[in-house]
Write a protein that holds these residues in place. Structure first.
Motif, PDB file in Angstrom:
ATOM      1  N   THR A  85       4.649   8.232  37.157  1.00 56.19           N
ATOM      2  CA  THR A  85       4.330   8.621  38.410  1.00 56.19           C
ATOM      3  C   THR A  85       4.958   8.569  39.772  1.00 56.19           C
ATOM      4  OG1 THR A  85       2.121   7.594  38.573  1.00 56.19           O
ATOM      5  CG2 THR A  85       1.683   9.676  37.122  1.00 56.19           C
TER       6      THR A  85
ATOM      7  N   VAL B 268      -3.346   7.950  40.547  1.00 62.35           N
ATOM      8  CA  VAL B 268      -4.193   8.660  39.149  1.00 62.35           C
ATOM      9  C   VAL B 268      -5.393   8.124  37.929  1.00 62.35           C
ATOM     10  CG1 VAL B 268      -3.221   7.432  36.770  1.00 62.35           C
ATOM     11  CG2 VAL B 268      -1.457   7.763  38.702  1.00 62.35           C
TER      12      VAL B 268
ATOM     13  N   THR C  44      -3.584  12.923  38.872  1.00 63.29           N
ATOM     14  CA  THR C  44      -2.819  13.137  37.130  1.00 63.29           C
ATOM     15  C   THR C  44      -4.439  11.835  36.694  1.00 63.29           C
ATOM     16  OG1 THR C  44      -0.700  12.036  37.546  1.00 63.29           O
ATOM     17  CG2 THR C  44      -1.553  11.808  35.283  1.00 63.29           C
TER      18      THR C  44
ATOM     19  N   THR D 147      -5.951  21.241  32.457  1.00 64.58           N
ATOM     20  CA  THR D 147      -5.734  21.765  33.826  1.00 64.58           C
ATOM     21  C   THR D 147      -6.720  23.072  34.258  1.00 64.58           C
ATOM     22  OG1 THR D 147      -3.474  22.214  33.209  1.00 64.58           O
ATOM     23  CG2 THR D 147      -4.098  20.249  33.344  1.00 64.58           C
TER      24      THR D 147
ATOM     25  N   PRO E 168      -7.254  17.192  38.765  1.00 63.34           N
ATOM     26  CA  PRO E 168      -5.908  16.635  38.382  1.00 63.34           C
ATOM     27  C   PRO E 168      -5.279  18.638  38.136  1.00 63.34           C
ATOM     28  CG  PRO E 168      -8.036  15.550  37.210  1.00 63.34           C
ATOM     29  CD  PRO E 168      -8.606  17.065  37.472  1.00 63.34           C
TER      30      PRO E 168
ATOM     31  N   THR F 158      -2.492  17.370  36.546  1.00 64.58           N
ATOM     32  CA  THR F 158      -1.544  16.721  35.137  1.00 64.58           C
ATOM     33  C   THR F 158      -2.588  15.824  34.508  1.00 64.58           C
ATOM     34  OG1 THR F 158       0.571  16.667  36.016  1.00 64.58           O
ATOM     35  CG2 THR F 158       0.271  15.215  33.950  1.00 64.58           C
TER      36      THR F 158
END
Length: 474
Positions: free
Chosen positions: A107, A211, A244, A287, A293, A295
């Motif tokens: 990421t 994240v 994420t 998702t 998120p 991902t």
């Protein structure tokens, strides 16, 4: 042996516990906290007339799942994939850490926010991320206290149970600035002030992080849904705000159907936080565009669990839903605290789970099955009816079979006693010799270690029962 993290330098449980029980402040903190939690739990459980039926239902669901875990895991993988998530399989801690660090690095980010997770502590994920230049911020209040204090968790539900409010205030004052926003000036040790300091410190991290990393309390095989229950709202922030989300979950957290959650969402909160339901119950399935998120990755962790699964007696430890009720009633845990167990899983459940995940080759792991009085209180409160005393005795047998100085001496003593008891003449001679030398007997039997450390040998009578009988019946 799995790659489960062992606290470096930890001695075997008896030595660690002996040091812990001399810490009066630690014992006072533990006594106050465990008694408070268990009293509240008892009242919450008493509200349900069908508690024992729920307990048995939870046991049956877990056992059925464990018997067919391969089938349910494949079903879970398919459902998560169909919902837009990606599933990764990790055989051990090293593989799980490689997967997660690789996903974070992909990421381009250098920091993550974390939901409280026993699985990520088990594998030492924070340390693995730090080695790759990635900062992992714990957002659960107790985990934050542990992280800021360069400490280790000592309880499953309340990782900082060994700290009192004054200690927490001092940690916030001295360390918060090193990790982000400093503690407010004039911070007191009142719960409201400490919570507000944590809230201000964490809020900027929630809003900045791209994240999030979590575990899960349950994974539903039929829908691919993951469930996290918590009481502070930090989990909800970590699960919804980042772009994420990476969830690291032990394979035993699987349940077959959505309907199975009905049982555990009644028993878990009452057994852990003594609440009728958790203030925050977060569920996500893959998702969704514009919601949460973009991902989602699920890392399914083995790390010794299939080894435990193969043991017909020991596998019941995998029923555990991490409520910590067994810790709060355990007289050994209350006096020794969680650090003495040398594992992220302390208390009675840790004494049976850790040796199965890590093996019993090390001194600390071989000692854990003996870290119990076998009083049975842990079994009585377990919401999924894990017979912890049965597993403890089972594991003690395994440790004894692998040998060691203490067990060799025990076997030699049993062989000598067997020889003597099979020979009445030799036994009688030995009894007379023992009576004749009673004046020079030591108070404690040498060479037997902890067993006689707090026990005096019984005083030998002037004559044996055999001689008394012969004299009085003639």
């Amino acid at each position: 042996m799995s790659g489960t993290t062992t606290f470096m330098g930890m001695p075997a449980f008896p030595e660690a516990a002996a040091a812990a029980v001399r810490d009066e402040r630690l014992r006072a903190n533990l006594r106050h906290a465990t008694h408070t939690i268990r009293d509240k739990r008892a009242r919450a459980v008493a509200e349900l007339a069908d508690w024992e039926q729920l307990r048995e239902a939870g046991k049956q669901i877990k056992d059925r799942t464990l018997r067919h875990l391969d089938t349910y895991l494949l079903r879970l993988e398919e459902a998560v994939g169909a919902a837009g998530g990606t599933v990764h399989w990790a055989a051990d801690a090293a593989e799980a850490n490689r997967i997660v660090t690789g996903l974070v690095k992909a990421t381009g980010e250098r920091e993550v926010v974390k939901v409280k997770s026993m699985a990520t502590q088990e594998i030492g994920l924070n340390e693995a991320l730090a080695a790759e230049g990635i900062a992992a911020y714990e957002t659960d209040l107790a985990e934050l206290i542990v992280q800021l204090g360069d400490d280790r968790p000592s309880h499953i539900l309340v990782p900082a149970i060994h700290r009192n409010r004054g200690e927490i205030r001092d940690i916030f004052r001295s360390r918060m600035a090193d990790w982000g926003r400093p503690a407010p000036d004039g911070l007191t040790d009142t719960p409201a002030d400490l919570a507000e300091a944590a809230r201000l410190h964490l809020r900027e991290k929630f809003l900045r992080a791209k994240v999030g990393i979590s575990g899960a309390n349950f994974m539903v095989a039929e829908t691919g849904t993951l469930v996290v229950v918590e009481s502070e709202g930090n989990g909800r922030m970590c699960l919804t705000l980042p772009e994420t989300l990476i969830s690291v979950v032990g394979i035993e957290k699987t349940v077959p159907t959505w309907r199975d959650l009905e049982v555990f969402l009644q028993t878990l909160p009452r057994s852990s936080t003594a609440e009728r339901m958790n203030p925050y119950t977060s569920m996500w399935t893959g998702t969704s565009d514009g919601d949460g998120p973009r991902t989602f990755h699920l890392v399914l962790l083995d790390n010794g669990r299939t080894t435990a699964l193969a043991d017909e007696v020991g596998r019941q430890a995998l029923r555990c839903i991490r409520c910590s009720a067994c810790l709060n009633v355990c007289p050994v845990y209350e006096r020794a605290g969680g650090h003495a167990y040398g594992s992220v899983y302390p208390g009675p459940i840790g004494a049976i789970l850790t040796p199965q995940l890590r093996g019993t080759a090390s001194g600390i792991d071989a000692s854990l099955p003996y870290a119990s009085s076998l009083c049975g209180a842990c079994y009585e409160v377990c919401p999924v009816a894990i017979d912890i005393p049965e597993v403890l005795v089972h594991l003690r047998g395994k440790v004894a079979e692998q040998g060691g100085r203490g067990h060799r001496l025990e076997k030699a003593a049993v062989r000598a006693a067997t020889w003597l008891l099979d020979r009445p003449g030799a036994l009688a001679a030995g009894e007379r010799l023992a009576s004749a030398t009673r004046g020079v007997h030591p108070r404690r039997l040498p060479g037997t270690g902890a067993w006689t450390e707090g026990r005096d040998l019984p005083v030998m009578p002037a004559q044996s029962f055999r001689d008394w009988w012969r004299k009085n019946q003639s």
